[in-house]
Design an enzyme around this catalytic site. Structure first.
Site, PDB file in Angstrom:
ATOM      1  N   ASP A  68      27.809  42.680  38.979  1.00  0.00           N
ATOM      2  CA  ASP A  68      28.847  43.517  39.588  1.00  0.00           C
ATOM      3  C   ASP A  68      28.425  44.965  39.802  1.00  0.00           C
ATOM      4  OD1 ASP A  68      30.199  41.184  39.399  1.00  0.00           O
ATOM      5  OD2 ASP A  68      31.565  41.825  37.819  1.00  0.00           O
ATOM      6  N   ASP A 116      29.155  31.191  37.190  1.00  0.00           N
ATOM      7  CA  ASP A 116      29.363  32.615  36.929  1.00  0.00           C
ATOM      8  C   ASP A 116      29.855  32.752  35.479  1.00  0.00           C
ATOM      9  OD1 ASP A 116      29.730  35.311  37.508  1.00  0.00           O
ATOM     10  OD2 ASP A 116      31.670  35.018  38.469  1.00  0.00           O
ATOM     11  N   GLU A 164      27.657  34.094  30.353  1.00  0.00           N
ATOM     12  CA  GLU A 164      26.917  34.803  29.273  1.00  0.00           C
ATOM     13  C   GLU A 164      27.232  34.219  27.909  1.00  0.00           C
ATOM     14  OE1 GLU A 164      28.839  36.308  31.622  1.00  0.00           O
ATOM     15  OE2 GLU A 164      27.114  36.695  32.910  1.00  0.00           O
TER      16      GLU A 164
HETATM   17  C1  NOJ Z   1      32.291  38.007  38.326  1.00  0.00           C
HETATM   18  C2  NOJ Z   1      31.147  37.931  39.285  1.00  0.00           C
HETATM   19  O1  NOJ Z   1      30.134  38.805  38.893  1.00  0.00           O
HETATM   20  C3  NOJ Z   1      31.647  38.242  40.687  1.00  0.00           C
HETATM   21  O2  NOJ Z   1      30.571  38.141  41.582  1.00  0.00           O
HETATM   22  C4  NOJ Z   1      32.764  37.279  41.058  1.00  0.00           C
HETATM   23  O3  NOJ Z   1      33.246  37.604  42.331  1.00  0.00           O
HETATM   24  C5  NOJ Z   1      33.889  37.387  40.034  1.00  0.00           C
HETATM   25  N1  NOJ Z   1      33.350  37.099  38.734  1.00  0.00           N
HETATM   26  C6  NOJ Z   1      35.055  36.436  40.329  1.00  0.00           C
HETATM   27  O4  NOJ Z   1      34.669  35.127  40.239  1.00  0.00           O
END
Ligand code: NOJ
Length: 911
Positions: A585, A510, A513
């Site tokens: 998100d 995650d 970027e």
């Molecule tokens: C950002 C991610 O997009 C989300 O899915 C994740 O739960 C959080 N980071 C925490 O790790």
């Protein structure tokens, strides 16, 4: 508190705790705040007015190599400033490859430019090392070159169906295909190649159409510290698509599937950034970037692949005679590939030939994933596991987000919460289940992992060549520089040590970027330095890919014959080879559900099929109606995962009230029943690159009604047409049926016969409008099991949807679902054909000595079609024997049961 620390604190608070449902727009630059976007848009406006030509081909430099069939030469940029003319020579190459592509590259010799140790002065030209598939070797196409004549004042290159005309007095490439003008490069003279100059020399290096805005500094509040060592170095170019007024692609954007005209908005931006609660219907940048546009019209489709991983903006214009795209990248070289075909699907297939085939996923990973931020401890995990079973809700993966770690130190477990991870993993394994843990590329300082990265010298560096430190989840962090081969080795050791003791433990990369809380625009400062001295500015959009690829390779090094499963948030062209992705998100509201479909469609046509969206919205608490509708839509996402934010109410499906729980369970079960059909679609995608969530226009490229339709789609090439309900309070929806015959997926009742037609169909809350197109045979496994692994040897059911001529065909692909043995021929490929007289199954590839050969096809269901004659029994011929079997006539179908056909053998049913 310093300003930047204050900002970080606010940001962490906004992301983690406060549900302010909107993106904070001032975090990102607009085009007019971005130096190079501002300059190039202004240049475009001015040059359109002045009509001056500043670039031409240096005819004396042209060299056509009759062995490699490639044309090389120089383009001369002329700068008239300060009453003198300066000429800059820019080397180019033009190649015809693979019979369907033209590739053009334009570079600059900067060997005499910046002399700053540690920074590479070369323009970045290694994008293909990461973006192209490792096995891709372009097939040079034979070409001939004719010099200009009195009648035709252009150089003419002919290669197969391509004719390319080069105007020596200007830089312009006219591409014809089958003698038809298809695309013109630099049609509007927007070519702008900001060559190297120092700040002192700048005034005599700019043409009058250029603007000096932010050439040597950045005035955007959060990036004022950017050192911009090379000054202005952007590259920009326009492409005119003749007679094509439907453009698609360039994911990732939360916008319609068909790209919109950006004359009156900011251009689409490709810049991988962390955009929690991103805006809808927006051209803003997102987590991933695939610089591929596809133009579709009637019998012609054109792909344009802009091979550049720097911050890039793309303007789209629809014009009377076609459309045009204007690409602006902050740095790097101009490198583009034009792909021409009769259909868009062939363009996607061809693009995937370059960038690599999508991985064939681990079979369980196409089942259902239950995730949340966070499952708190082993007890929590095992309780979700057993409650899913208690309520008979199948699933294959549970996920552990951030908090399973010991104080956000990746590659560790929180000791009191997960005292014995292996015990937990073993328990999950007994029902064939898997676990994914989050491991991000930002590494907390002062523990053995970050210490090893520092001592190996493989942390990303800042502008003065020292390890860069920034803020992310753990607080002060460094970032591993996975561009470096040594960093890959170091990473591999971490990964292997962490996962090697279990066979069912996988990784989610995650925030790659990369997301940096105190960085400009939520990401890395552009003057950070990577392996070989390249600036972040030049390679930014590739970083996420290098991270997930390093993770994937770590698994492969450990166990070359087991398919890894990796989820990545950031992606670039080529990510499809090794990772699945999702749309980040989103919010639990109807708008995000609606746009998840065009977003996933765009990724699918851009070669990234294994994509999903957080069901039922990451932030916020969905009501029952939204939950149901989101599961009904989400069960068609290639990557089917529920996920929710830390602050949301628990939403494992067994917690839902009735009838929500039963309806949601029904659709998760439907996904499991259809796994054989899904897996066959994934296999098609793996071998050819075809979409899994497949746009209507891809199956019917000559039907204008489908150009704008992005709320219904097909499942691969399997003939299942789906129209999820994505608006509240709806009891019916409109479905546009192509010509033919369509049967309701659930009842097999005929839903449409005839020509193209838009119909209103009932869609009460429990119903999901989905149809089988006549002409297809789909495959199912009807028995409920707890996970896909437990379904492995269950019998198959065939569902026949005859077309108007009473015929249908289908394919079933079967392998072990977890190894690469299929590459050695260890798979079953079965072709099925139905006519009014017989249904036959032919094994095209047999999986010798496999347990799968004995798995059976037990049931055949044939949808009733108009004007048919059907008897009460049929004859099964298989394995050298014949047997009569009864046909049961249902309301909308004929059913034959207890067939016991072995899938590894040929068979025939005489009807
Ligand atoms: C950002 C991610 O997009 C989300 O899915 C994740 O739960 C959080 N980071 C925490 O790790």
């Amino acid at each position: 508190m310093t300003m930047s620390l204050l900002r970080t604190v606010i940001l962490v608070w906004v992301i983690s705790f406060k549900l302010v449902f909107a993106f904070q727009d001032d975090l990102l630059k607009t085009c007019s705040q971005s130096g190079f976007c501002h300059r190039n848009r202004q240049y475009a406006k001015n040059i359109r007015e002045s009509k001056k030509l500043h670039y031409l081909i240096d005819e004396d430099s042209l060299e056509f190599n009759t062995n490699t069939h490639n044309l090389r030469g120089y383009i001369l940029k002329s700068v008239q400033a300060n009453k003198k003319e300066t000429k800059v020579s820019l080397p180019f190459t033009l190649d015809f490859i693979d019979g369907d592509k033209v590739r053009f590259r334009l570079d600059e010799d900067r060997s005499n430019s910046l002399d700053q140790p540690g920074i590479n002065s070369r323009r970045y030209n290694c994008t293909e090392t990461w973006a192209f598939g490792p096995d891709y070797t372009p097939l040079k196409q034979k070409a001939t070159l004719k010099p200009p004549t009195v009648f035709n004042k252009k150089y003419t290159l002919i290669a197969g169906k391509f004719t390319v005309l080069l105007d020596p007095n200007n830089f312009r490439i006219e591409v014809q295909y089958n003698s038809k003008d298809v695309l013109t490069v630099n049609a509007d003279n927007l070519l702008n190649f900001e060559h190297y100059r120092t700040i002192e020399e700048n005034f005599e290096n700019m043409n009058e159409e250029e603007e000096a805005f932010n050439m040597f500094k950045d005035s955007f509040a959060d990036s004022k510290l950017d050192t911009i060592p090379f000054g202005p170095e952007s590259v920009a170019l326009d492409f005119k698509f003749h007679d094509i007024s439907n453009l698609y692609g360039i994911p990732e954007h939360a916008d319609s599937f068909k790209l919109r005209d950006t004359s009156k908005s900011d251009p689409y931006r490709l810049y991988n950034v962390d955009v929690f609660q991103y805006n809808l219907n927006s051209t803003m940048p997102m987590y991933g970037a695939v610089p591929l546009v596809i133009g579709i019209e009637d019998s012609m489709s054109i792909g344009l692949f802009w091979v550049n991983p720097a911050d890039t903006w793309v303007d789209i214009r629809y014009e009377e005679t076609g459309s045009s795209t204007h690409w602006m990248s902050e740095s790097g070289i101009i490198d583009f590939i034009i792909i021409v075909h009769e259909t868009p699907k062939l363009v996607t297939e061809s693009y995937v030939n370059i960038t690599g085939k999508p991985m064939l996923p681990l079979l369980p990973s196409i089942g259902y994933h239950q995730c949340r931020w966070n499952y708190n401890d082993e007890k929590d995990i095992l309780s979700v596991d057993s409650l899913m079973d208690k309520w008979q809700i199948p699933y294959d993966f549970l996920w552990l987000d951030l908090e399973y770690t010991d104080q956000k130190r990746y590659f560790t477990w929180k000791p009191d919460a997960f005292p014995e991870p292996l015990r937990m993993l073993r328990k999950l394994y007994t029902t064939g289940r898997n676990l994914v843990t989050l491991i991000d590329p930002h590494i907390k300082t002062n523990y053995h992992i970050s210490d090893s990265i520092l001592s190996a010298g493989v942390a990303v560096k800042n502008a003065i060549q020292k390890p860069f430190f920034g803020q992310c989840w753990p607080g002060e962090s460094l970032w591993i520089d996975t561009f470096s081969p040594l960093a890959n080795k170091v990473w591999s050791k971490f990964v292997q040590t962490f996962v090697s003791y279990a066979t069912n433990l996988y990784i989610w990369n995650d925030m790659n970027e990369p997301s940096i809380f105190d960085g400009p625009e939520t990401t890395a400062p552009k003057d950070l330095i990577h392996h070989e001295g390249f600036e972040e500015r030049a390679v930014h959009n590739l970083y996420g890919l290098t991270v997930h690829q390093a993770t994937y390779d770590s698994y492969i090094d450990m166990n070359p014959n087991k398919r890894p499963f990796i989820l990545t948030r950031a992606f670039f062209s080529g990510s499809q080879r090794t990772a699945a992705t999702w749309t980040g998100d989103n919010l639990a509201n109807w708008g995000y559900l609606q746009l998840s479909i065009p977003m996933i469609l765009s990724q699918n046509i851009a070669g990234m099929p294994v994509a999903g969206a957080d069901i039922a919205g990451f932030f916020g608490n969905p009501d029952d109606e939204l939950l149901i509708r989101w599961y009904q839509a989400g069960m068609w996402y290639p990557f089917f995962r529920a996920h929710a934010h830390l602050d949301t109410k628990r939403r494992e499906p067994y917690l839902f009230n009735e009838p929500t729980r039963s309806i949601v369970t029904q659709y998760i079960k439907l996904r499991y029943q259809l796994l054989p059909t899904f897996y066959t679609a994934f296999h098609d995608s793996h071998t050819r690159g075809v979409p899994i969530m497949n746009p209507m226009i891809y199956e019917h490229p000559r039907v204008p009604a489908f150009y704008d339709l992005d709320d219904q789609f097909y499942l691969g090439e399997q003939g299942i047409l789906v129209k999820p309900v994505t608006t509240p309070g709806t009891d019916n929806v409109s479905v546009t049926f192509p010509a033919g015959i369509f049967y309701d997926l659930h009842t097999l009742k005929t839903a449409h016969v005839g020509l193209l037609e838009t119909k209103i169909v009932p869609s009460p809350i429990h119903a999901l409008p989905a149809y089988i197109e006549g002409g297809h045979i789909i495959t199912k496994k009807e028995q409920y099991r707890r996970s896909s692994k437990l379904m492995q040897y269950d019998p198959y059911t065939l569902v026949i949807a005859p077309n108007v001529e009473g015929k249908a065909t289908g394919r079933l692909y079967i392998d072990d679902g977890e190894t690469f043995s299929y590459k050695e021929g260890q798979y079953l490929d079965i072709e099925m054909e139905y006519t009014r007289q017989a249904l036959t199954g032919k094994v095209i590839n047999k999986f010798e000595s496999s347990d799968f050969n004995t798995v059976t096809i037990d049931k055949v269901i044939i949808a009733k079609y108009p004007g048919e004659q059907f008897g009460d029994s049929c004859t099964l011929q298989s394995n050298g024997a014949e047997r009569d079997i009864k046909i049961v006539h249902d309301v909308h179908s004929h059913v034959v049961k207890n067939l016991g056909i072995k899938v590894g053998e040929d068979w025939k049913i005489l009807l």
